[in-house]
Design a protein around this motif. Structure first.
Motif, PDB file in Angstrom:
ATOM      1  N   TRP A  94       0.835  -1.216   0.000  1.00  0.00           N
ATOM      2  CA  TRP A  94       0.000   0.000   0.000  1.00  0.00           C
ATOM      3  C   TRP A  94       0.860   1.252   0.000  1.00  0.00           C
ATOM      4  CZ3 TRP A  94      -4.480  -0.415  -1.892  1.00  0.00           C
ATOM      5  CH2 TRP A  94      -5.265  -1.553  -1.662  1.00  0.00           C
ATOM      6  N   ASP A  95       1.989   1.202   0.682  1.00  0.00           N
ATOM      7  CA  ASP A  95       2.889   2.362   0.663  1.00  0.00           C
ATOM      8  C   ASP A  95       3.349   2.663  -0.766  1.00  0.00           C
ATOM      9  OD1 ASP A  95       2.708   2.798   3.369  1.00  0.00           O
ATOM     10  OD2 ASP A  95       4.475   1.593   3.852  1.00  0.00           O
ATOM     11  N   ARG A  97       1.730   1.856  -3.552  1.00  0.00           N
ATOM     12  CA  ARG A  97       0.590   2.382  -4.327  1.00  0.00           C
ATOM     13  C   ARG A  97       0.325   3.848  -3.970  1.00  0.00           C
ATOM     14  NH1 ARG A  97      -1.889  -2.799  -2.765  1.00  0.00           N
ATOM     15  NH2 ARG A  97      -1.693  -4.217  -4.526  1.00  0.00           N
ATOM     16  N   LEU A  98       0.420   4.171  -2.690  1.00  0.00           N
ATOM     17  CA  LEU A  98       0.144   5.552  -2.287  1.00  0.00           C
ATOM     18  C   LEU A  98       1.226   6.503  -2.783  1.00  0.00           C
ATOM     19  CD1 LEU A  98      -1.325   5.086   1.295  1.00  0.00           C
ATOM     20  CD2 LEU A  98      -2.510   5.734  -0.798  1.00  0.00           C
ATOM     21  N   LEU A 101       0.332   7.259  -6.293  1.00  0.00           N
ATOM     22  CA  LEU A 101      -0.789   8.213  -6.358  1.00  0.00           C
ATOM     23  C   LEU A 101      -0.313   9.633  -6.064  1.00  0.00           C
ATOM     24  CD1 LEU A 101      -4.087   7.117  -4.602  1.00  0.00           C
ATOM     25  CD2 LEU A 101      -3.652   7.441  -7.039  1.00  0.00           C
ATOM     26  N   ALA A 102       0.538   9.762  -5.075  1.00  0.00           N
ATOM     27  CA  ALA A 102       1.059  11.087  -4.716  1.00  0.00           C
ATOM     28  C   ALA A 102       1.817  11.691  -5.891  1.00  0.00           C
ATOM     29  CB  ALA A 102       1.959  10.973  -3.482  1.00  0.00           C
ATOM     30  N   ALA A 111       2.885  13.273   1.986  1.00  0.00           N
ATOM     31  CA  ALA A 111       3.428  11.915   2.047  1.00  0.00           C
ATOM     32  C   ALA A 111       2.442  11.026   2.787  1.00  0.00           C
ATOM     33  CB  ALA A 111       4.772  11.923   2.756  1.00  0.00           C
ATOM     34  N   PRO A 112       2.354   9.780   2.384  1.00  0.00           N
ATOM     35  CA  PRO A 112       1.430   8.878   3.072  1.00  0.00           C
ATOM     36  C   PRO A 112       1.785   8.779   4.551  1.00  0.00           C
ATOM     37  CG  PRO A 112       2.366   7.848   1.122  1.00  0.00           C
ATOM     38  CD  PRO A 112       3.088   9.145   1.325  1.00  0.00           C
TER      39      PRO A 112
ATOM     40  N   ARG B   7      -3.913   2.813   5.991  1.00  0.00           N
ATOM     41  CA  ARG B   7      -3.140   3.927   5.461  1.00  0.00           C
ATOM     42  C   ARG B   7      -4.112   5.053   5.133  1.00  0.00           C
ATOM     43  NH1 ARG B   7       0.237   0.988   6.987  1.00  0.00           N
ATOM     44  NH2 ARG B   7       2.166   0.322   5.991  1.00  0.00           N
ATOM     45  N   GLU B   8      -3.590   6.290   5.218  1.00  0.00           N
ATOM     46  CA  GLU B   8      -4.444   7.428   4.909  1.00  0.00           C
ATOM     47  C   GLU B   8      -3.592   8.475   4.213  1.00  0.00           C
ATOM     48  OE1 GLU B   8      -7.459   8.462   8.045  1.00  0.00           O
ATOM     49  OE2 GLU B   8      -6.411  10.356   7.843  1.00  0.00           O
ATOM     50  N   VAL B   9      -4.160   9.103   3.182  1.00  0.00           N
ATOM     51  CA  VAL B   9      -3.392  10.102   2.450  1.00  0.00           C
ATOM     52  C   VAL B   9      -4.359  11.189   1.986  1.00  0.00           C
ATOM     53  CG1 VAL B   9      -3.600   8.919   0.218  1.00  0.00           C
ATOM     54  CG2 VAL B   9      -1.633  10.403   0.649  1.00  0.00           C
ATOM     55  N   LEU B  11      -4.987  13.884  -0.997  1.00  0.00           N
ATOM     56  CA  LEU B  11      -4.556  14.142  -2.372  1.00  0.00           C
ATOM     57  C   LEU B  11      -5.247  15.390  -2.903  1.00  0.00           C
ATOM     58  CD1 LEU B  11      -5.030  10.450  -3.527  1.00  0.00           C
ATOM     59  CD2 LEU B  11      -2.816  11.608  -3.294  1.00  0.00           C
ATOM     60  N   TRP B  27      -2.906   0.446 -10.757  1.00  0.00           N
ATOM     61  CA  TRP B  27      -2.830   0.891  -9.364  1.00  0.00           C
ATOM     62  C   TRP B  27      -3.024  -0.270  -8.396  1.00  0.00           C
ATOM     63  CZ3 TRP B  27      -5.560   2.031  -4.708  1.00  0.00           C
ATOM     64  CH2 TRP B  27      -4.799   2.779  -3.811  1.00  0.00           C
TER      65      TRP B  27
END
Lengths: 138, 127
Positions: A94-95, A97-98, A101-102, A111-112, B7-9, B11, B27
Protein backbone atom coordinates in the motif's frame (compact mmCIF):
# COMPACT_ATOMS: atom_id res chain seq x y z
CA UNK A 1 -19.69 -18.40 14.55
CA UNK A 2 -20.75 -16.51 17.66
CA UNK A 3 -18.33 -18.37 19.91
CA UNK A 4 -15.59 -18.04 17.30
CA UNK A 5 -14.97 -14.46 18.35
CA UNK A 6 -13.81 -15.26 21.82
CA UNK A 7 -10.34 -16.65 20.95
CA UNK A 8 -9.65 -13.68 18.68
CA UNK A 9 -10.78 -11.31 21.38
CA UNK A 10 -8.47 -13.13 23.78
CA UNK A 11 -5.50 -12.47 21.48
CA UNK A 12 -6.26 -8.79 21.11
CA UNK A 13 -7.24 -8.43 24.71
CA UNK A 14 -3.90 -9.92 25.67
CA UNK A 15 -2.03 -7.60 23.29
CA UNK A 16 -3.99 -4.49 24.29
CA UNK A 17 -1.92 -4.02 27.44
CA UNK A 18 1.52 -2.36 27.09
CA UNK A 19 3.00 -4.38 29.93
CA UNK A 20 1.96 -7.62 28.27
CA UNK A 21 3.39 -6.44 24.95
CA UNK A 22 6.66 -5.65 26.70
CA UNK A 23 6.63 -9.09 28.31
CA UNK A 24 5.97 -10.74 24.98
CA UNK A 25 8.84 -8.81 23.41
CA UNK A 26 11.16 -9.78 26.28
CA UNK A 27 10.23 -13.44 25.94
CA UNK A 28 10.77 -13.29 22.19
CA UNK A 29 14.26 -11.93 22.86
CA UNK A 30 15.01 -14.40 25.65
CA UNK A 31 13.34 -17.71 24.90
CA UNK A 32 12.83 -20.07 27.84
CA UNK A 33 12.84 -17.21 30.32
CA UNK A 34 11.17 -17.57 33.72
CA UNK A 35 8.73 -15.26 35.48
CA UNK A 36 11.36 -14.46 38.08
CA UNK A 37 13.87 -13.44 35.43
CA UNK A 38 11.24 -11.33 33.67
CA UNK A 39 10.27 -9.61 36.91
CA UNK A 40 13.90 -8.67 37.52
CA UNK A 41 13.91 -6.71 34.24
CA UNK A 42 10.60 -4.94 34.77
CA UNK A 43 9.27 -2.50 37.35
CA UNK A 44 6.50 -4.87 38.38
CA UNK A 45 6.25 -7.69 40.87
CA UNK A 46 6.74 -11.35 40.01
CA UNK A 47 3.14 -11.91 41.02
CA UNK A 48 1.97 -9.34 38.46
CA UNK A 49 4.24 -10.88 35.82
CA UNK A 50 2.76 -14.32 36.46
CA UNK A 51 -0.75 -12.93 36.07
CA UNK A 52 0.11 -11.31 32.73
CA UNK A 53 1.84 -14.48 31.54
CA UNK A 54 -1.33 -16.39 32.33
CA UNK A 55 -3.34 -14.04 30.13
CA UNK A 56 -0.83 -14.35 27.29
CA UNK A 57 -0.75 -18.14 27.63
CA UNK A 58 -4.54 -18.38 27.66
CA UNK A 59 -4.61 -16.37 24.44
CA UNK A 60 -2.32 -18.92 22.81
CA UNK A 61 0.60 -16.51 22.50
CA UNK A 62 2.94 -18.29 24.91
CA UNK A 63 4.02 -21.86 25.50
CA UNK A 64 4.91 -23.05 28.99
CA UNK A 65 7.42 -25.73 29.83
CA UNK A 66 8.11 -26.92 33.37
CA UNK A 67 11.79 -26.83 34.28
CA UNK A 68 12.33 -28.01 37.83
CA UNK A 69 10.38 -25.75 40.13
CA UNK A 70 10.21 -22.97 37.53
CA UNK A 71 8.11 -22.57 34.43
CA UNK A 72 9.89 -21.40 31.30
CA UNK A 73 8.04 -19.41 28.65
CA UNK A 74 8.43 -19.18 24.89
CA UNK A 75 6.50 -17.18 22.31
CA UNK A 76 4.30 -19.45 20.23
CA UNK A 77 6.20 -18.87 17.00
CA UNK A 78 4.03 -19.49 13.96
CA UNK A 79 0.88 -17.40 14.49
CA UNK A 80 2.49 -14.10 15.34
CA UNK A 81 5.28 -14.31 12.80
CA UNK A 82 2.67 -15.04 10.14
CA UNK A 83 0.59 -12.06 11.23
CA UNK A 84 3.62 -9.78 11.34
CA UNK A 85 4.92 -10.81 7.95
CA UNK A 86 1.48 -10.38 6.40
CA UNK A 87 1.13 -6.86 7.79
CA UNK A 88 4.65 -5.92 6.74
CA UNK A 89 4.16 -7.21 3.20
CA UNK A 90 0.68 -5.77 2.70
CA UNK A 91 1.65 -2.47 4.31
CA UNK A 92 4.63 -2.16 1.97
CA UNK A 93 2.42 -2.74 -1.05
CA UNK A 94 0.00 0.00 0.00
CA UNK A 95 2.89 2.36 0.66
CA UNK A 96 4.08 1.81 -2.92
CA UNK A 97 0.59 2.38 -4.33
CA UNK A 98 0.14 5.55 -2.29
CA UNK A 99 3.53 6.87 -3.36
CA UNK A 100 2.48 6.36 -6.99
CA UNK A 101 -0.79 8.21 -6.36
CA UNK A 102 1.06 11.09 -4.72
CA UNK A 103 3.25 11.36 -7.81
CA UNK A 104 0.16 11.32 -10.06
CA UNK A 105 -1.57 14.11 -8.21
CA UNK A 106 1.41 16.38 -7.87
CA UNK A 107 3.91 17.68 -5.35
CA UNK A 108 1.25 19.22 -3.15
CA UNK A 109 0.19 15.77 -2.08
CA UNK A 110 1.27 14.90 1.43
CA UNK A 111 3.43 11.92 2.05
CA UNK A 112 1.43 8.88 3.07
CA UNK A 113 0.96 8.61 6.78
CA UNK A 114 1.44 5.10 8.01
CA UNK A 115 -1.15 4.10 10.52
CA UNK A 116 -1.77 0.83 12.13
CA UNK A 117 -5.23 0.33 13.44
CA UNK A 118 -4.59 -2.42 15.96
CA UNK A 119 -2.34 -2.86 18.95
CA UNK A 120 -1.01 -6.09 17.43
CA UNK A 121 0.74 -4.10 14.72
CA UNK A 122 2.71 -1.94 17.10
CA UNK A 123 3.27 -4.65 19.63
CA UNK A 124 4.54 -7.07 17.04
CA UNK A 125 6.57 -4.80 14.81
CA UNK A 126 9.62 -4.86 17.03
CA UNK A 127 9.86 -8.58 16.65
CA UNK A 128 9.95 -8.57 12.88
CA UNK A 129 13.59 -7.66 12.80
CA UNK A 130 14.47 -10.37 15.24
CA UNK A 131 12.82 -12.98 13.10
CA UNK A 132 14.66 -11.70 10.09
CA UNK A 133 17.87 -12.19 11.99
CA UNK A 134 16.79 -15.74 12.62
CA UNK A 135 16.83 -15.45 16.38
CA UNK A 136 13.33 -16.66 16.97
CA UNK A 137 12.70 -20.16 18.27
CA UNK A 138 10.98 -22.34 15.73
CA UNK B 1 -11.23 -7.49 15.33
CA UNK B 2 -8.61 -8.82 12.98
CA UNK B 3 -5.23 -8.28 11.45
CA UNK B 4 -5.38 -4.89 9.87
CA UNK B 5 -3.28 -2.52 7.82
CA UNK B 6 -4.47 1.07 7.55
CA UNK B 7 -3.14 3.93 5.46
CA UNK B 8 -4.44 7.43 4.91
CA UNK B 9 -3.39 10.10 2.45
CA UNK B 10 -4.64 13.52 1.38
CA UNK B 11 -4.56 14.14 -2.37
CA UNK B 12 -5.11 17.51 -4.07
CA UNK B 13 -7.65 16.17 -6.54
CA UNK B 14 -11.35 15.56 -6.98
CA UNK B 15 -13.16 12.47 -5.77
CA UNK B 16 -13.83 11.55 -9.40
CA UNK B 17 -10.15 11.81 -10.37
CA UNK B 18 -8.98 9.71 -7.43
CA UNK B 19 -11.73 7.14 -7.99
CA UNK B 20 -10.66 6.87 -11.62
CA UNK B 21 -7.02 6.44 -10.58
CA UNK B 22 -7.61 3.78 -7.93
CA UNK B 23 -9.90 1.65 -10.08
CA UNK B 24 -7.82 1.78 -13.26
CA UNK B 25 -5.18 -0.64 -14.50
CA UNK B 26 -1.82 -0.11 -12.86
CA UNK B 27 -2.83 0.89 -9.36
CA UNK B 28 -4.40 -1.97 -7.43
CA UNK B 29 -2.75 -4.32 -9.93
CA UNK B 30 -1.20 -4.28 -13.39
CA UNK B 31 -4.55 -5.31 -14.80
CA UNK B 32 -7.79 -4.65 -12.94
CA UNK B 33 -11.22 -5.88 -13.96
CA UNK B 34 -14.05 -4.91 -11.64
CA UNK B 35 -17.73 -5.55 -12.12
CA UNK B 36 -18.65 -2.40 -10.24
CA UNK B 37 -21.70 -3.53 -8.30
CA UNK B 38 -22.15 -5.29 -4.96
CA UNK B 39 -21.51 -8.99 -5.50
CA UNK B 40 -19.69 -8.28 -8.76
CA UNK B 41 -16.56 -10.22 -9.73
CA UNK B 42 -13.11 -8.79 -9.29
CA UNK B 43 -9.95 -9.85 -11.12
CA UNK B 44 -6.45 -8.54 -10.49
CA UNK B 45 -3.28 -9.48 -12.33
CA UNK B 46 -0.24 -8.60 -10.25
CA UNK B 47 3.46 -9.34 -10.48
CA UNK B 48 2.86 -11.99 -7.79
CA UNK B 49 0.13 -13.67 -9.87
CA UNK B 50 -3.62 -13.40 -10.25
CA UNK B 51 -5.93 -12.47 -7.42
CA UNK B 52 -9.66 -12.95 -7.73
CA UNK B 53 -12.51 -11.92 -5.51
CA UNK B 54 -15.77 -10.06 -5.38
CA UNK B 55 -17.06 -6.63 -4.55
CA UNK B 56 -18.84 -6.11 -1.28
CA UNK B 57 -19.72 -2.43 -1.59
CA UNK B 58 -19.59 0.14 -4.37
CA UNK B 59 -20.71 3.68 -3.54
CA UNK B 60 -19.93 6.65 -5.74
CA UNK B 61 -21.19 10.17 -5.01
CA UNK B 62 -19.96 13.67 -5.86
CA UNK B 63 -18.14 14.20 -2.56
CA UNK B 64 -17.41 10.64 -1.44
CA UNK B 65 -16.88 7.14 -2.71
CA UNK B 66 -16.31 3.74 -1.21
CA UNK B 67 -15.13 0.45 -2.66
CA UNK B 68 -14.94 -2.66 -0.52
CA UNK B 69 -13.79 -5.96 -1.97
CA UNK B 70 -12.33 -9.33 -1.06
CA UNK B 71 -9.33 -10.70 -2.88
CA UNK B 72 -6.99 -13.66 -2.66
CA UNK B 73 -4.44 -15.63 -4.59
CA UNK B 74 -5.82 -19.05 -5.46
CA UNK B 75 -5.72 -21.36 -2.47
CA UNK B 76 -4.76 -18.61 -0.05
CA UNK B 77 -6.88 -16.87 2.59
CA UNK B 78 -8.82 -13.87 1.36
CA UNK B 79 -8.41 -10.40 2.75
CA UNK B 80 -10.84 -7.52 2.65
CA UNK B 81 -9.86 -4.16 1.21
CA UNK B 82 -11.84 -1.00 1.82
CA UNK B 83 -11.02 2.20 -0.07
CA UNK B 84 -12.84 5.28 1.23
CA UNK B 85 -12.65 8.62 -0.55
CA UNK B 86 -13.98 11.74 1.10
CA UNK B 87 -13.83 15.33 -0.11
CA UNK B 88 -11.91 17.58 2.29
CA UNK B 89 -11.88 21.23 1.17
CA UNK B 90 -9.85 21.21 -2.05
CA UNK B 91 -8.53 17.71 -1.55
CA UNK B 92 -9.59 14.12 -1.15
CA UNK B 93 -8.82 11.99 1.85
CA UNK B 94 -8.16 8.42 0.75
CA UNK B 95 -8.26 5.83 3.50
CA UNK B 96 -7.27 2.24 2.89
CA UNK B 97 -7.96 -0.59 5.29
CA UNK B 98 -6.95 -4.15 4.48
CA UNK B 99 -7.95 -6.83 6.96
CA UNK B 100 -7.35 -10.54 7.06
CA UNK B 101 -9.86 -11.93 9.52
CA UNK B 102 -9.46 -15.56 8.58
CA UNK B 103 -5.81 -15.83 9.41
CA UNK B 104 -6.52 -14.55 12.85
CA UNK B 105 -9.25 -17.08 13.47
CA UNK B 106 -7.02 -19.75 12.00
CA UNK B 107 -4.13 -18.89 14.23
CA UNK B 108 -6.15 -19.26 17.37
CA UNK B 109 -7.45 -22.61 16.20
CA UNK B 110 -10.99 -21.69 15.22
CA UNK B 111 -12.42 -23.91 12.48
CA UNK B 112 -12.95 -21.82 9.37
CA UNK B 113 -16.35 -21.64 7.73
CA UNK B 114 -14.84 -22.30 4.31
CA UNK B 115 -11.60 -23.59 2.88
CA UNK B 116 -10.99 -20.95 0.24
CA UNK B 117 -12.76 -18.65 -2.15
CA UNK B 118 -15.09 -15.77 -1.52
CA UNK B 119 -17.73 -17.86 0.17
CA UNK B 120 -16.24 -17.30 3.60
CA UNK B 121 -16.49 -13.52 3.36
CA UNK B 122 -20.19 -13.16 4.04
CA UNK B 123 -20.14 -16.00 6.56
CA UNK B 124 -17.51 -14.19 8.49
CA UNK B 125 -19.24 -10.82 8.27
CA UNK B 126 -22.42 -12.39 9.53
CA UNK B 127 -20.60 -13.74 12.56
Amino acid sequence: LGEARDPADAVFGALSDPTRRALLASIAEHPAITATELASHLPISRQAVVKHLGTLTDAGLLERAAAGREVRYRVTPAPLSDAVSWMAEVGGQWDERLAALARTFGPAARAPRARRGEPVARGASGRTRERQRGEMPK
Amino acid sequence: MSERVMREVLLPASVQDVWEAVTSDGWLADEVRLDLRPGGDAYFRLASGVKTGWLEEVTVAADRARLAFWWSHEGEPASRVELSLEERHDAVRLRIVETRPLELLDLVGVPLPGVSGPSFGPALLAA
